[in-house]
Structures are given as C-alpha cells and as structure tokens.
Design a protein around this motif. Structure first.
Motif, PDB file in Angstrom:
ATOM      1  N   GLN A   1      -8.777  57.292 -27.097  1.00 26.31           N
ATOM      2  CA  GLN A   1      -8.268  56.684 -28.331  1.00 26.31           C
ATOM      3  C   GLN A   1      -7.217  57.603 -28.948  1.00 26.31           C
ATOM      4  O   GLN A   1      -7.346  58.838 -28.899  1.00 26.31           O
ATOM      5  CB  GLN A   1      -9.395  56.442 -29.345  1.00 26.31           C
ATOM      6  N   ARG A   2      -6.209  56.981 -29.524  1.00 32.36           N
ATOM      7  CA  ARG A   2      -5.159  57.718 -30.229  1.00 32.36           C
ATOM      8  C   ARG A   2      -5.019  57.149 -31.631  1.00 32.36           C
ATOM      9  O   ARG A   2      -4.977  55.926 -31.815  1.00 32.36           O
ATOM     10  CB  ARG A   2      -3.823  57.582 -29.479  1.00 32.36           C
ATOM     11  N   TYR A   3      -4.948  58.052 -32.615  1.00 34.15           N
ATOM     12  CA  TYR A   3      -4.785  57.664 -34.012  1.00 34.15           C
ATOM     13  C   TYR A   3      -3.495  58.271 -34.539  1.00 34.15           C
ATOM     14  O   TYR A   3      -3.356  59.493 -34.595  1.00 34.15           O
ATOM     15  CB  TYR A   3      -5.953  58.176 -34.860  1.00 34.15           C
ATOM     16  N   ASP A   4      -2.550  57.410 -34.910  1.00 33.59           N
ATOM     17  CA  ASP A   4      -1.326  57.868 -35.556  1.00 33.59           C
ATOM     18  C   ASP A   4      -1.550  57.922 -37.071  1.00 33.59           C
ATOM     19  O   ASP A   4      -2.614  57.530 -37.570  1.00 33.59           O
ATOM     20  CB  ASP A   4      -0.173  56.923 -35.209  1.00 33.59           C
ATOM     21  N   VAL A   5      -0.563  58.389 -37.803  1.00 33.82           N
ATOM     22  CA  VAL A   5      -0.690  58.521 -39.263  1.00 33.82           C
ATOM     23  C   VAL A   5      -1.080  57.181 -39.881  1.00 33.82           C
ATOM     24  O   VAL A   5      -0.473  56.141 -39.596  1.00 33.82           O
ATOM     25  CB  VAL A   5       0.627  59.039 -39.870  1.00 33.82           C
ATOM     26  N   GLY A   6      -2.123  57.204 -40.708  1.00 33.31           N
ATOM     27  CA  GLY A   6      -2.589  56.010 -41.399  1.00 33.31           C
ATOM     28  C   GLY A   6      -3.596  55.185 -40.621  1.00 33.31           C
ATOM     29  O   GLY A   6      -4.193  54.257 -41.175  1.00 33.31           O
ATOM     30  N   GLN A   7      -3.807  55.503 -39.365  1.00 38.62           N
ATOM     31  CA  GLN A   7      -4.736  54.714 -38.557  1.00 38.62           C
ATOM     32  C   GLN A   7      -6.170  55.214 -38.710  1.00 38.62           C
ATOM     33  O   GLN A   7      -6.417  56.404 -38.918  1.00 38.62           O
ATOM     34  CB  GLN A   7      -4.318  54.732 -37.093  1.00 38.62           C
TER      35      GLN A   7
ATOM     36  N   TYR B   1      -6.299  62.602 -30.934  1.00 37.59           N
ATOM     37  CA  TYR B   1      -6.707  62.077 -29.644  1.00 37.59           C
ATOM     38  C   TYR B   1      -8.182  62.383 -29.415  1.00 37.59           C
ATOM     39  O   TYR B   1      -8.640  63.515 -29.661  1.00 37.59           O
ATOM     40  CB  TYR B   1      -5.916  62.733 -28.506  1.00 37.59           C
ATOM     41  N   VAL B   2      -8.906  61.398 -28.910  1.00 41.60           N
ATOM     42  CA  VAL B   2     -10.296  61.613 -28.494  1.00 41.60           C
ATOM     43  C   VAL B   2     -10.538  60.840 -27.197  1.00 41.60           C
ATOM     44  O   VAL B   2      -9.785  59.926 -26.846  1.00 41.60           O
ATOM     45  CB  VAL B   2     -11.323  61.146 -29.558  1.00 41.60           C
ATOM     46  N   ILE B   3     -11.578  61.243 -26.485  1.00 38.71           N
ATOM     47  CA  ILE B   3     -12.105  60.410 -25.409  1.00 38.71           C
ATOM     48  C   ILE B   3     -13.545  60.063 -25.761  1.00 38.71           C
ATOM     49  O   ILE B   3     -14.236  60.824 -26.452  1.00 38.71           O
ATOM     50  CB  ILE B   3     -12.041  61.072 -24.022  1.00 38.71           C
TER      51      ILE B   3
ATOM     52  N   ASP C   1      -1.601  58.516 -23.452  1.00 41.65           N
ATOM     53  CA  ASP C   1      -0.287  58.051 -23.896  1.00 41.65           C
ATOM     54  C   ASP C   1       0.329  57.037 -22.924  1.00 41.65           C
ATOM     55  O   ASP C   1       1.074  56.142 -23.330  1.00 41.65           O
ATOM     56  CB  ASP C   1       0.662  59.238 -24.070  1.00 41.65           C
ATOM     57  N   LEU C   2       0.014  57.183 -21.649  1.00 42.53           N
ATOM     58  CA  LEU C   2       0.570  56.273 -20.647  1.00 42.53           C
ATOM     59  C   LEU C   2      -0.159  54.924 -20.609  1.00 42.53           C
ATOM     60  O   LEU C   2       0.343  53.966 -20.006  1.00 42.53           O
ATOM     61  CB  LEU C   2       0.491  56.921 -19.258  1.00 42.53           C
TER      62      LEU C   2
END
Length: 217
Positions: free
Chosen positions: A109-115, A203-205, A53-54
């Motif tokens: 990696q971060r995936y928000d809604v719709g991503q 969230y994944v790495i 997140d940072l």
C-alpha cells in the motif's frame, strides 16, 4: 461464530512471536499484538517500494459503506512469481510460524499526502453482505502482519483504538496482530485507522493469513 486457528497453526503464533528476539508484546488485554523493529532490511524495503510503485491501483474495500473517502490509498499487488517477493513472503511466514499455503498473496500500500484508510478491521464481518464471497473457500482472516517500509516526514501513523495506541512508521518495523479473540470470535478491538499522511509518502506491505488454505494456482 468461532473460527479455528489450529488448522494453520495460528493458535501458536502469539507464543512464537513472544520468543522472537526484539519483539515486544503490546500491553493490552483487548487484543494480541506485537511490534518488531527493523525486521526488514533497508535493501528489502527499497526493493518492495520499487515494486509497489510499478503496480499501484486505487485501493478498494469490502462492504462499501457509502463513504467515497473511506479508503483513499493506493494498492500494489506483489507478484509471487518474483523470487524477491517469494523471499519476503517466506520470511514473514517463518516469523509467525504459519505455512505459506494459509496466507494471502503479499500486498503493498502507498499513501500520498492527504490519503488515509479510516477506522476498519481486517477480518471479514460475519454480518457483511460480502462475507460468504470472501470466506467460503479459505475462511476467516486470522493474523495480520504489516511492515512499514519508510520513514514518513509527517503523519501516517496507525492508530489502534483498542489499546489507544498510535504506531509510527519506521523502516522495516513489523506490526502483527490477531484479528480474533482467544475464543475464536472476531475481535472489534482490532479496529485501526491508517492516519493521513501530512508530508511525504508512506509505504507498507501487508500479509493476511487465513483459517484455511488459500487457492494458490
């Protein structure tokens, strides 16, 4: 074109994973892939999420295909100078039996809604316009180790087209696969799609390993 896995020891990774407690080999002749539940602890997942997140920035792709919506996630490059990140990196390297020197820096990696990240492979396409730029020094990507860090409220699975299987996010779960066939050529059956998140956040790495050593500073 065939690539050499013996330089890094990646040729022995499948047998190593097969003997790992809790690991399950995906029963498919089309790719070499393993699932390991709860490999990372809750504390490790939480620490990685905080660091992602940072550091988030818009994700990018190699060999742009004209589709602006092909990859819409966020990427967070994790700082190897951070002892916490070093410990996670070492844990993943030990899992697959490949020295740290042959791995790319750990990425979140971060995936928000719709991503999503539409169907893609992790190897560098030998016919791609950016192939030489990405492989001249460290060579081709060999194994991918991806870890889910949280439970997603809805959606967010990873569909692997070769075995026609959707892997659902579970905290700490590892998905590891070889991007190459047994003969050392790239394997198109590793095509996979990070499916859209419908509710919540994912969230994944990801840890990618290379044919030759990575230029660590």
């Amino acid at each position: 074109m065939a690539y050499d896995l013996t330089l890094s020891g990646a040729d022995l990774t499948a047998s190593r994973l097969a003997s790992t407690p809790g690991a399950r080999k995906v029963p498919s002749p089309r790719l070499t892939q393993f699932l390991i539940p709860a490999f990372l602890s809750g504390e490790e997942c939480a620490g990685l999420i905080e660091r992602i997140d940072l550091a988030v920035r818009p994700s990018t792709i190699t060999d742009f295909n004209g589709d602006e919506a092909f990859r819409t996630s966020w990427t967070g490059d994790l700082d190897y100078a951070d002892p916490f990140v070093q410990a996670i990196d070492a844990k993943l390297c030990a899992l697959v039996g490949i020295d740290h020197r042959f791995g790319e820096p750990l990425q979140g990696q971060r995936y928000d809604v719709g991503q999503e990240f539409k169907g893609h492979t992790d190897y560098f396409e030998p016919t791609g316009v950016d192939y030489e730029e990405h492989t001249w020094r460290s060579g081709q990507r060999t194994w991918t180790v991806m870890a889910y860090l949280n439970k997603v409220d809805a959606g967010g699975g990873t569909r692997f087209f070769g075995p026609d299987k959707i892997v659902q996010p579970e905290p700490g779960k590892i998905v590891a696969w070889n991007s190459l066939r047994p003969d050392g050529t790239v394997n198109p059956d590793t095509l996979h799609h990070a499916m859209k998140v419908r509710k919540g956040r994912k969230y994944v790495i990801t840890k990618w390993f290379r044919e030759r050593e990575w230029p660590w500073g």
